[in-house]
Design a protein around this motif. Structure first.
Motif, PDB file in Angstrom:
ATOM      1  N   ARG A  47       7.167  38.194  56.444  1.00  0.00           N
ATOM      2  CA  ARG A  47       8.493  38.368  55.833  1.00  0.00           C
ATOM      3  C   ARG A  47       8.450  37.844  54.406  1.00  0.00           C
ATOM      4  NH1 ARG A  47      11.524  34.881  58.647  1.00  0.00           N
ATOM      5  NH2 ARG A  47      11.144  33.254  57.097  1.00  0.00           N
ATOM      6  N   LEU A  48       8.925  38.653  53.494  1.00  0.00           N
ATOM      7  CA  LEU A  48       9.139  38.238  52.119  1.00  0.00           C
ATOM      8  C   LEU A  48      10.603  38.465  51.801  1.00  0.00           C
ATOM      9  CD1 LEU A  48       5.994  39.874  50.427  1.00  0.00           C
ATOM     10  CD2 LEU A  48       6.293  37.475  51.074  1.00  0.00           C
ATOM     11  N   ASN A  49      11.293  37.413  51.424  1.00  0.00           N
ATOM     12  CA  ASN A  49      12.726  37.522  51.154  1.00  0.00           C
ATOM     13  C   ASN A  49      13.057  36.772  49.873  1.00  0.00           C
ATOM     14  OD1 ASN A  49      15.520  35.657  51.938  1.00  0.00           O
ATOM     15  ND2 ASN A  49      15.698  37.860  51.697  1.00  0.00           N
ATOM     16  N   ASP A  50      13.680  37.458  48.937  1.00  0.00           N
ATOM     17  CA  ASP A  50      14.162  36.850  47.698  1.00  0.00           C
ATOM     18  C   ASP A  50      15.676  37.061  47.620  1.00  0.00           C
ATOM     19  OD1 ASP A  50      11.519  36.174  46.443  1.00  0.00           O
ATOM     20  OD2 ASP A  50      11.291  38.349  46.614  1.00  0.00           O
ATOM     21  N   TYR A  51      16.371  36.054  47.137  1.00  0.00           N
ATOM     22  CA  TYR A  51      17.827  36.174  47.048  1.00  0.00           C
ATOM     23  C   TYR A  51      18.334  35.370  45.861  1.00  0.00           C
ATOM     24  CZ  TYR A  51      17.604  31.629  49.420  1.00  0.00           C
ATOM     25  OH  TYR A  51      17.326  30.328  49.756  1.00  0.00           O
ATOM     26  N   ASN A  52      19.526  35.714  45.406  1.00  0.00           N
ATOM     27  CA  ASN A  52      20.214  34.933  44.381  1.00  0.00           C
ATOM     28  C   ASN A  52      21.703  35.226  44.448  1.00  0.00           C
ATOM     29  OD1 ASN A  52      21.038  36.978  42.104  1.00  0.00           O
ATOM     30  ND2 ASN A  52      18.932  37.521  42.665  1.00  0.00           N
ATOM     31  N   SER A  53      22.475  34.304  43.986  1.00  0.00           N
ATOM     32  CA  SER A  53      23.917  34.508  43.908  1.00  0.00           C
ATOM     33  C   SER A  53      24.489  33.611  42.820  1.00  0.00           C
ATOM     34  CB  SER A  53      24.604  34.221  45.254  1.00  0.00           C
ATOM     35  OG  SER A  53      24.496  32.855  45.594  1.00  0.00           O
ATOM     36  N   THR A  54      25.603  34.043  42.262  1.00  0.00           N
ATOM     37  CA  THR A  54      26.271  33.320  41.183  1.00  0.00           C
ATOM     38  C   THR A  54      27.771  33.314  41.436  1.00  0.00           C
ATOM     39  OG1 THR A  54      24.588  34.029  39.593  1.00  0.00           O
ATOM     40  CG2 THR A  54      26.659  33.205  38.693  1.00  0.00           C
ATOM     41  N   ASN A  55      28.380  32.149  41.325  1.00  0.00           N
ATOM     42  CA  ASN A  55      29.828  32.007  41.439  1.00  0.00           C
ATOM     43  C   ASN A  55      30.387  31.443  40.140  1.00  0.00           C
ATOM     44  OD1 ASN A  55      29.432  32.780  44.063  1.00  0.00           O
ATOM     45  ND2 ASN A  55      30.406  31.012  44.991  1.00  0.00           N
ATOM     46  N   LYS A  56      31.525  31.977  39.723  1.00  0.00           N
ATOM     47  CA  LYS A  56      32.212  31.496  38.523  1.00  0.00           C
ATOM     48  C   LYS A  56      33.675  31.237  38.855  1.00  0.00           C
ATOM     49  CE  LYS A  56      29.269  34.422  35.619  1.00  0.00           C
ATOM     50  NZ  LYS A  56      29.253  35.558  34.664  1.00  0.00           N
ATOM     51  N   ASN A  57      34.210  30.197  38.251  1.00  0.00           N
ATOM     52  CA  ASN A  57      35.588  29.795  38.514  1.00  0.00           C
ATOM     53  C   ASN A  57      36.169  29.289  37.202  1.00  0.00           C
ATOM     54  OD1 ASN A  57      37.968  28.499  39.275  1.00  0.00           O
ATOM     55  ND2 ASN A  57      36.930  26.862  40.388  1.00  0.00           N
ATOM     56  N   ASN A  58      37.196  29.982  36.683  1.00  0.00           N
ATOM     57  CA  ASN A  58      37.842  29.583  35.437  1.00  0.00           C
ATOM     58  C   ASN A  58      39.318  29.278  35.689  1.00  0.00           C
ATOM     59  OD1 ASN A  58      35.626  29.918  33.469  1.00  0.00           O
ATOM     60  ND2 ASN A  58      35.733  32.070  34.101  1.00  0.00           N
ATOM     61  N   LEU A  59      39.806  28.233  35.039  1.00  0.00           N
ATOM     62  CA  LEU A  59      41.150  27.714  35.333  1.00  0.00           C
ATOM     63  C   LEU A  59      41.905  27.435  34.046  1.00  0.00           C
ATOM     64  CD1 LEU A  59      43.217  26.257  37.388  1.00  0.00           C
ATOM     65  CD2 LEU A  59      42.000  24.167  36.761  1.00  0.00           C
ATOM     66  N   LEU A  60      43.189  27.741  34.072  1.00  0.00           N
ATOM     67  CA  LEU A  60      44.116  27.320  33.030  1.00  0.00           C
ATOM     68  C   LEU A  60      45.387  26.819  33.689  1.00  0.00           C
ATOM     69  CD1 LEU A  60      45.147  27.119  30.074  1.00  0.00           C
ATOM     70  CD2 LEU A  60      45.967  29.476  30.325  1.00  0.00           C
ATOM     71  N   ASP A  61      45.685  25.546  33.488  1.00  0.00           N
ATOM     72  CA  ASP A  61      46.926  24.947  33.976  1.00  0.00           C
ATOM     73  C   ASP A  61      47.719  24.428  32.789  1.00  0.00           C
ATOM     74  OD1 ASP A  61      46.510  25.331  36.673  1.00  0.00           O
ATOM     75  OD2 ASP A  61      45.711  23.334  37.042  1.00  0.00           O
ATOM     76  N   PHE A  62      49.010  24.666  32.802  1.00  0.00           N
ATOM     77  CA  PHE A  62      49.897  24.055  31.803  1.00  0.00           C
ATOM     78  C   PHE A  62      51.191  23.659  32.492  1.00  0.00           C
ATOM     79  CE2 PHE A  62      53.367  24.189  28.734  1.00  0.00           C
ATOM     80  CZ  PHE A  62      52.895  23.275  27.795  1.00  0.00           C
ATOM     81  N   TYR A  63      51.602  22.414  32.264  1.00  0.00           N
ATOM     82  CA  TYR A  63      52.872  21.989  32.847  1.00  0.00           C
ATOM     83  C   TYR A  63      53.521  20.918  31.990  1.00  0.00           C
ATOM     84  CZ  TYR A  63      50.195  18.039  34.840  1.00  0.00           C
ATOM     85  OH  TYR A  63      49.404  16.934  35.022  1.00  0.00           O
ATOM     86  N   LEU A  64      54.843  20.844  32.115  1.00  0.00           N
ATOM     87  CA  LEU A  64      55.649  19.833  31.445  1.00  0.00           C
ATOM     88  C   LEU A  64      56.132  18.829  32.475  1.00  0.00           C
ATOM     89  CD1 LEU A  64      57.830  22.122  29.134  1.00  0.00           C
ATOM     90  CD2 LEU A  64      55.891  20.712  28.440  1.00  0.00           C
ATOM     91  N   ASN A  65      56.155  17.572  32.076  1.00  0.00           N
ATOM     92  CA  ASN A  65      56.661  16.518  32.942  1.00  0.00           C
ATOM     93  C   ASN A  65      57.714  15.719  32.191  1.00  0.00           C
ATOM     94  OD1 ASN A  65      56.131  13.313  33.672  1.00  0.00           O
ATOM     95  ND2 ASN A  65      56.357  14.630  35.449  1.00  0.00           N
ATOM     96  N   TYR A  66      58.850  15.516  32.850  1.00  0.00           N
ATOM     97  CA  TYR A  66      59.954  14.764  32.242  1.00  0.00           C
ATOM     98  C   TYR A  66      60.313  13.597  33.144  1.00  0.00           C
ATOM     99  CZ  TYR A  66      64.530  13.641  30.274  1.00  0.00           C
ATOM    100  OH  TYR A  66      65.600  12.983  29.711  1.00  0.00           O
ATOM    101  N   GLN A 104      43.989  31.257  37.677  1.00  0.00           N
ATOM    102  CA  GLN A 104      42.624  30.980  38.111  1.00  0.00           C
ATOM    103  C   GLN A 104      41.932  32.281  38.472  1.00  0.00           C
ATOM    104  OE1 GLN A 104      42.420  27.760  40.939  1.00  0.00           O
ATOM    105  NE2 GLN A 104      40.296  27.318  40.456  1.00  0.00           N
ATOM    106  N   HIS A 105      40.677  32.385  38.048  1.00  0.00           N
ATOM    107  CA  HIS A 105      39.898  33.600  38.253  1.00  0.00           C
ATOM    108  C   HIS A 105      38.567  33.230  38.892  1.00  0.00           C
ATOM    109  CE1 HIS A 105      37.354  37.064  36.364  1.00  0.00           C
ATOM    110  NE2 HIS A 105      37.802  37.410  37.557  1.00  0.00           N
ATOM    111  N   PHE A 106      38.246  33.899  39.993  1.00  0.00           N
ATOM    112  CA  PHE A 106      37.004  33.650  40.717  1.00  0.00           C
ATOM    113  C   PHE A 106      36.138  34.911  40.674  1.00  0.00           C
ATOM    114  CE2 PHE A 106      40.312  31.093  42.695  1.00  0.00           C
ATOM    115  CZ  PHE A 106      39.734  29.829  42.739  1.00  0.00           C
ATOM    116  N   GLU A 107      34.851  34.730  40.374  1.00  0.00           N
ATOM    117  CA  GLU A 107      33.883  35.833  40.400  1.00  0.00           C
ATOM    118  C   GLU A 107      32.688  35.420  41.249  1.00  0.00           C
ATOM    119  OE1 GLU A 107      33.372  37.934  36.362  1.00  0.00           O
ATOM    120  OE2 GLU A 107      33.963  35.884  35.835  1.00  0.00           O
ATOM    121  N   ARG A 108      32.197  36.357  42.043  1.00  0.00           N
ATOM    122  CA  ARG A 108      31.038  36.095  42.898  1.00  0.00           C
ATOM    123  C   ARG A 108      30.151  37.336  42.922  1.00  0.00           C
ATOM    124  NH1 ARG A 108      35.719  35.633  45.391  1.00  0.00           N
ATOM    125  NH2 ARG A 108      36.653  33.548  45.545  1.00  0.00           N
TER     126      ARG A 108
END
Length: 986
Positions: A486-505, A525-529
């Protein structure tokens, strides 16, 4: 190479920080003693530094300090947790003794919650917080292990003892059957993707446990609903260590060296015992079959294991320049597995900068974390082979085709158990994983409205795994057929980008001494796989049969959210809280894309009432009440509501132009699918007595999940299948939690702290079908070969054991093949679902955690234990044992010695005899340490010794009673570890 480059870059960074931090004063020396202003007792560990510089030190065990300021005009700053900070001008003095007063805010411990913090006394929800001083000790390589047994309602089960292995976390039971039951994990304000990359066995392995400051668990909806559609299974907030403004320069180096070994092995027959069984039952097997037995007594399990040496190193630098507090850490772990040919090397690095500008109105935090890991997974399947391989055969027989290893197939038995040693040692199963997480946080106190703050958090999380899993053609691990290797090669990539903005009083109102704390914000939030795999057999000769399989995927999803929270207090006694989150998920169709998740909570500080305020016995008493709705959008893929075509699997190809080719077919889908929703009700009370030397909490909760995803039958022709996954069911979890902390001894030299937590949870399915069907047996789990052994049924716990009721003889021995005819229909009872019954389930009725810490002067000892009561395990190893299976077509096979108890000639997979009470008591660690302070007037040294996985008490006959999912077919055993630790601080 990647790890070396990574380490070199981090060392250069730390060297630069160390260089700027070694600005110690010369010439002038100031000494003194720091004591408690009330008791006059010396205070060890007080931070002493020259204001506006990086020159600093800490007091020793007798409260004494020595520091070299730059001039007589400098000011010394004394700070200690729980005490008021004190500043002392030098004014030419060489001896400055200081008394620190206990802070009036000592009980106002700050707890991290979603999008902010809150004083512990003002919590209205069910929240558990564990700080670094209370974490588990030992050879810990993953953050999950720090929390095991520490928080009521939180169950953490490590998947195995393999290097770098992950863990399953459950908070107040599972809330789903077909979607994820994992909690939402948030690290320094960044929610991470629960989907791992190929080649990584632990989602949190990029975090160095030494970098973590606190772990906060949001257990009820009032605390978790601020995260809306991802919070049904609770939320875990991990906060890493950060330096504070004015912190003295400090360097720490910790090194742990450990030895690990297997605690026990499965008790199987020896070669002599197998030969005796074969002779005694020669009429069953045939006398000629005895000639296939060898003369050895090979212990195949012991041949797979070793005593493993591991090391963990961590260097941290922290301090503060005039406006820039900093913390930087590099770590390196080299963990050898107790199974041969398994190991992990990991390098981690992190840096945190949190400068302040504009008179502390603008605060910035920059976090960067990196990891590079090399895994060698080996072949855990070799352990199963070791249980079944004939112990009368040798490891080696010199056969050239199998490189000298004994293999049954060399003697015509192609179905024979593969040689476990060759199976383990010949595999090349390795992976490299890299990960980077960084975020940039800004907090700005707006000048035009007092109490108004703007917060921005931008983050990215990138991780990639690539590896291979190869096996040479001469080394079988399963039935191979015509294809070899058996010869098996694999790879994977995950990306996660975030933008939060909030006001506190935050403001105080004149009406009834009330306070208002309001938050409103937006999150994107954006997820890529993406990933691919390529598997093929080996061409032994040019005309040898060959096959290959390729697969790839790319997927993404978005989350867009609006959220808000209002905390309102009256007279500092009556606390009201309300949150709401409006979530939009790209996973669902337009009509179901958005969901509203509200919560409300109330707390009453009874201690602050006039009738209790002056009662010294009671130091804290608070009543809590909460309700809320959370969701679960982490279902099986990113496009469940869309029509999709999928490729046919091998065996379902069509002949086209004389060649079998894959085709595309439409897949069944539900355009109306949506998230599952969980409604949680919680009632709790927090208490403290004798100045909080006795303190704790008690919570009652009920969690109801509706729109539960389940596979149901649908009319033929109404979709592209006659079954469909859709929102039809419901389930509930009910229970209570107790947390108790006691400090029976607290003197100048001696301290004893005891911790205890208790959890009771009952899971019950309340609906599974579109309409009630009294004849519906439930969802069955198992296979055609061994039978259906678990069921999810209305009115019962999920994954309950579904078995035949065994009949016993007068001596208490099971009678083979004889079961109670529960249906009354007669005929064959064994394996008949109509004659099965529900017999316990894998979930414990009660969970308990015990923690003890004792210190005397410079010596300390601590231990952490857990008890699980009422959990049951199906012993699949014992269930697969029978005399008739010991000889198969041309080879002999071994089994567990539990066969001598049952004496079954034929296997009885569905007997309740094999469902065993697996309740247990585990001592997770015992740690003893000694602190040597002010060595050479600069260095503090801590020496510690830890025994991890020290003791397990159980009646379960398998190797370990802690089995995730409740079905035991053997797994990489959890080792016992002895660890020596050295920690240097200067």
């Amino acid at each position: 190479m990647k790890i070396k480059i990574f380490l070199r870059s981090m060392v250069v960074m730390l060297t630069l920080l160390v260089h700027q931090g070694l600005a110690f004063g010369q010439g002038l020396t100031v000494t003194g003693t720091v004591t408690d202003a009330a008791t006059k007792e010396p205070l060890p560990g007080v931070s002493v530094f020259v204001k506006g510089t990086t020159i600093g030190t800490i007091t020793d065990l007798t409260g004494k300090y020595s520091i070299k300021p730059q001039s007589n005009n400098d000011v010394l700053v004394f700070s200690f947790v729980g005490y008021e900070t004190f500043e002392a001008p030098i004014n030419g003095r060489s001896i400055i003794d200081v008394e620190l007063a206990v802070s009036t805010k000592v009980i106002d411990e700050v707890v991290v919650i979603g999008y902010g913090t809150v004083k512990k006394t003002d919590l209205t929800a069910s929240v558990a917080s564990v700080s670094s001083k209370d974490f588990n000790k030992g050879a810990i390589t993953s953050p999950q292990e720090l929390l095991v047994g520490k928080a009521a309602g939180v169950v953490i089960t490590t998947s195995s003892g393999a290097p770098g292995s992950g863990a399953t976390i459950r908070i107040r039971g599972g809330s789903s059957l077909n979607a994820s039951n994992d909690p939402l994990l948030i690290i320094d304000g960044v929610p991470i993707d629960n989907n791992n990359v190929s080649g990584s066995s632990n989602l949190l392995s990029f975090l160095n446990p030494n970098d973590i400051e606190t772990v906060t668990v949001l257990k009820d909806a009032a605390s978790a609903s601020i995260y809306g559609s991802r919070a049904s299974n609770g939320v875990i907030l991990i906060t890493t260590k950060k330096a504070k403004a004015g912190s003295p320069f400090r360097v720490s180096y910790n090194v742990n060296t450990s030895l690990s070994s297997a605690i026990k092995f499965i008790d199987v027959y020896s070669g002599d015992e197998l030969r005796q069984i074969a002779y005694d039952k020669r009429e069953l097997y045939g006398v000629d079959k005895l000639l296939l037995l060898g003369s050895e007594n090979t212990n195949w399990q012991k041949e797979l294991f070793r005593t493993a040496l591991s090391q963990d190193h961590s260097i941290a630098v922290s301090g503060s320049t005039k406006h820039l507090p900093y913390q930087a850490t590099i770590g390196y772990t080299n963990q050898s597995g107790i199974m041969k040919n398994t190991d992990m090397q990991r390098a981690t690095g992190s840096i945190t900068l949190n400068p302040s500008f504009l008179n502390n109105t603008l605060n910035i935090t920059v976090n960067a974390k990196g990891m590079s890991t090399k895994h060698n997974f080996g072949d855990e399947g070799a352990l199963g082979s070791a249980l079944n391989m004939d112990p009368t055969q040798p490891i080696y027989d010199g056969n050239e085709f199998s490189k000298g290893y004994y293999q049954w197939e060399n003697y015509g038995a192609n179905l024979g158990t593969p040689n476990p040693v060759q199976q383990l040692m010949d595999v090349d199963n390795k992976a490299d994983v890299i990960r980077f997480m960084g975020n940039f946080q800004v907090n700005y106190k707006l000048p035009f409205v007092e109490g108004l703050q703007a917060n921005l958090n931008m983050a990215t999380d990138y991780y990639k795994g690539e590896g291979h899993n190869n096996r040479p053609f001469y080394s079988p691990n399963t039935l191979r057929g015509q294809y070899l290797g058996r010869l098996n090669d694999y790879n994977s990539t995950n990306k996660n980008n975030l933008l939060d903005f909030y006001l506190n009083y935050n403001t105080e109102l004149g009406f009834l001494s009330s306070k208002l704390d309001a938050t409103a914000g937006y999150s994107w939030q954006h997820f890529e796989r993406e990933g691919e795999s390529f598997t093929r057999s080996q061409l032994v000769t040019p005309d040898w049969p060959y096959r290959e399989e390729k697969s790839s995927y790319i997927t993404e999803n978005y989350l867009v959210s609006f959220f808000g929270r209002v905390n309102y207090s009256i007279l500092d006694r009556y606390l009201l809280s309300a949150t709401v989150r409006y979530d939009g998920s790209s996973r669902f169709a337009e009509g179901n894309r958005w969901g509203l998740f509200p919560s409300a909570a109330f707390a009453w500080k009874i201690k602050e009432e006039s009738f209790l305020k002056n009662v010294d016995l009671i130091s804290d008493l608070k009543f809590r009440l909460s309700w809320g709705v959370t969701g679960q959008q982490d279902i099986f893929n990113d496009y469940p509501a869309q029509a999709r075509y999928i490729a046919s699997s091998e065996g379902s190809y069509y002949p086209i132009d004389g060649e079998f080719r894959p085709t595309l077919r439409p897949n069944a889908y539900d355009p109306d699918i949506k998230w599952e929703e969980t409604t949680t009700q919680n009632v709790g009370i927090d208490f403290g007595f004798l100045n909080n030397r006795i303190n704790g909490s008690f919570d009652l909760y009920k969690r109801e999940t509706k729109d539960l995803l389940n596979v149901v039958n649908i009319p033929s022709g109404s979709n592209f299948s006659n079954v469909l996954l859709t929102n039809v069911g419901s389930l509930e979890n009910k229970g209570f939690e107790v947390a108790l902390n006691v400090i029976p001894v607290s003197t100048k030299d001696m301290n004893l702290t005891l911790g205890f937590n208790l959890t009771y949870n009952r899971n019950k399915i309340t609906k599974l079908l579109l309409s009630d069907d009294p004849n519906f047996i439930g969802i069955l789990y198992g296979d055609a070969f061994t039978g259906q052994k678990q069921v999810t049924r209305v009115g019962e716990a999920a994954y309950s054991f579904f078995v035949n009721k065994q009949v016993y003889d007068a001596n208490g021995n099971p009678i083979e093949g004889l079961y109670v005819d529960l249906s009354g229909e007669g005929g064959i009872v064994s394996g008949d679902n109509a004659d099965k019954y529900i017999y316990h389930n894998p979930n414990p009725d009660y969970l308990m955690g015990f923690n003890i810490r004792f210190s005397y002067k410079s010596f300390d000892i601590s231990t952490s234990s857990r008890a699980s009561i009422g959990n049951y395990v199906y012993n699949g190893i014992a269930a697969g044992a029978s005399y008739d299976q010991m000889y198969q077509i041309g080879y002999w096979k071994n089994f567990t010695t539990q066969l001598s108890d049952t004496r079954f000639v034929k296997r009885q997979f569905t007997s309740d005899y094999f469902v065993e009470n697996a309740s247990f008591l585990k001592v997770d660690h015992i740690t003893a340490g000694y602190n040597f302070n002010n060595i050479l007037n600069k260095i503090n040294l801590r020496v510690s010794f830890t025994v991890q996985n020290a003791l397990t008490l159980t009646k379960y006959k398998g190797i370990d009673p802690e089995v995730n999912g409740g079905v035991d077919y053997s797994f990489y055993p959890r080792p016992r570890t002895f660890m020596l630790g050295l920690g240097f601080t200067f």
